[in-house]
Design an enzyme around this catalytic site. Structure first.
Site, PDB file in Angstrom:
ATOM      1  N   ASP A   1      38.935  35.701 -14.908  1.00 25.13           N
ATOM      2  CA  ASP A   1      37.966  35.164 -13.952  1.00 25.13           C
ATOM      3  C   ASP A   1      38.123  33.647 -13.784  1.00 25.13           C
ATOM      4  O   ASP A   1      37.150  32.893 -13.880  1.00 25.13           O
ATOM      5  CB  ASP A   1      36.527  35.474 -14.403  1.00 25.13           C
ATOM      6  CG  ASP A   1      36.325  36.911 -14.839  1.00 25.13           C
ATOM      7  OD1 ASP A   1      37.009  37.792 -14.284  1.00 25.13           O
ATOM      8  OD2 ASP A   1      35.487  37.154 -15.724  1.00 25.13           O
TER       9      ASP A   1
ATOM     10  N   GLU B   1      32.913  42.709  -6.000  1.00 26.45           N
ATOM     11  CA  GLU B   1      32.404  41.634  -6.849  1.00 26.45           C
ATOM     12  C   GLU B   1      33.256  40.379  -6.680  1.00 26.45           C
ATOM     13  O   GLU B   1      34.258  40.360  -5.977  1.00 26.45           O
ATOM     14  CB  GLU B   1      32.390  42.067  -8.320  1.00 26.45           C
ATOM     15  CG  GLU B   1      33.772  42.312  -8.921  1.00 26.45           C
ATOM     16  CD  GLU B   1      33.715  42.747 -10.375  1.00 26.45           C
ATOM     17  OE1 GLU B   1      32.621  43.128 -10.850  1.00 26.45           O
ATOM     18  OE2 GLU B   1      34.760  42.712 -11.044  1.00 26.45           O
TER      19      GLU B   1
END
Length: 341
Positions: A35, A212
């Site tokens: 991420d 997401e």
């Protein structure tokens, strides 16, 4: 062959090169960091943060050269609480400089309910975010309470927006969608949230029904919003929405969704599950760069959530004639394979 013709031919060949053939990076840039988020600040430094595999802290690094990011000092600026809110699953930090201060947006659960996760914000007034004091500003409220993660923020035409992931209030199964809302401060949104995308295509429903990790790129009078879809194994990939920068970005009708993934696993280059990206540029601002994580192998033993080998990677973005980004495929790099925790 005239000099002008040679120049035109060289330019045409350069534009025809796919993203995977463009000048590259020493991938992977950082091992076991998922991420990733990178921002190039006015001081000439790249500031980097990412999810650590222990899910227990937030680190920051800075460097003037992305290729040496893995060698830069990793300073821990915040650790999870022992109990209560912000005591588990510290995920997806993003660092943004807004109105003279630094803000860290991140996701956190509770030790007694690890997946009861919400959005939180830290604030720092120092010039260098690796210094100074990080102050907890609490939960960033979205208008309803449910599984929420992956907040990002972008300013378009003087208006700042928050984009994030959340389980819809009417969902009858576990799934996530991407939302957007105007912000009235770095700590709060104003007006209702607008759902921009929910899993609808098969490639968004592999393993899990997931949209997401939104990330915004504003170019050529348009806003491109990428997001990640499906489970976090080799199925993980990027989808993309686009809208005119002059449009009301909180109007779902302003956005067009790609029916196909724009970035996905590649057996040819040995990179799997590319996703949860960020955007930055070369130091001179002339070259757009995609930063993302991927694994160097396809098959995972057990829950992908517990496999630590999502490595931070980067590659140059090219642009099509219609003004849309071409991410190509994940470029090959040094395949580090499985690493121990």
């Amino acid at each position: 062959m005239t000099r002008v013709f040679r120049f035109i031919l060289a330019l045409a060949l350069a534009l025809a090169l796919p993203a995977s053939a463009a000048p590259g990076f020493a991938n992977p840039l950082v091992l076991q960091r998922a991420d990733p988020h990178v921002t190039l600040h006015a001081d000439g430094y790249y500031y980097y943060t990412a999810t650590v595999p222990e899910y227990d802290r937030i680190e920051l690094r800075r460097t003037r050269d992305l290729n040496v990011l893995g060698k830069a000092e990793a300073k821990v600026v915040w650790r999870k609480h022992a109990s209560g809110p912000m005591s588990s699953h510290i995920w997806a930090p993003e660092l943004h400089h807004i109105d003279g201060k630094w803000y860290l947006y991140f996701t956190a659960g509770r030790a007694d309910a690890p997946f009861d996760i919400r959005l939180y914000v830290l604030e720092n007034a120092a010039a260098n975010p690796l210094e100074g004091q990080w102050i907890e500003r609490g939960q960033l409220k979205t208008g309803w309470e449910s599984f929420a993660l992956d907040a990002t923020t972008v300013a378009v035409n003087g208006q700042r927006y928050l984009a994030w992931t959340q389980r819809p209030p009417t969902a009858t199964r576990h799934m996530t969608a991407v939302y957007i809302a105007r912000m009235d401060s770095p700590l709060s949104i104003t007006g209702p949230a607008t759902m921009l995308t929910t899993p609808e295509y098969p490639w968004e429903k592999e393993g899990q029904h997931v949209n997401e990790a939104p990330a915004a790129l504003v170019r050529h009078g348009r806003v491109f919003l990428t997001y990640s879809a499906s489970a976090t194994d080799a199925s993980y990939c990027l989808g993309m929405l686009s809208a005119a920068a002059s449009a009301d970005l909180t109007d779902p009708a302003a956005w067009t969704k790609s029916p196909l993934p724009v970035f996905q696993s590649s057996a040819a280059t040995g990179q799997y599950g590319p996703g949860h990206n960020a955007f930055t540029t070369s130091p001179d601002g002339k070259t757009d760069i995609l930063v993302y994580h991927a694994r160097g192998y396809r098959d995972i033993k057990g829950d992908p959530l517990h496999d630590p080998n999502r490595h931070t990677r980067a590659q140059v973005i090219t642009w099509r004639a219609d003004g849309t980004p071409d991410f190509g495929q994940p470029v090959a790099g040094v395949n580090r394979g499985r690493q121990g925790r």
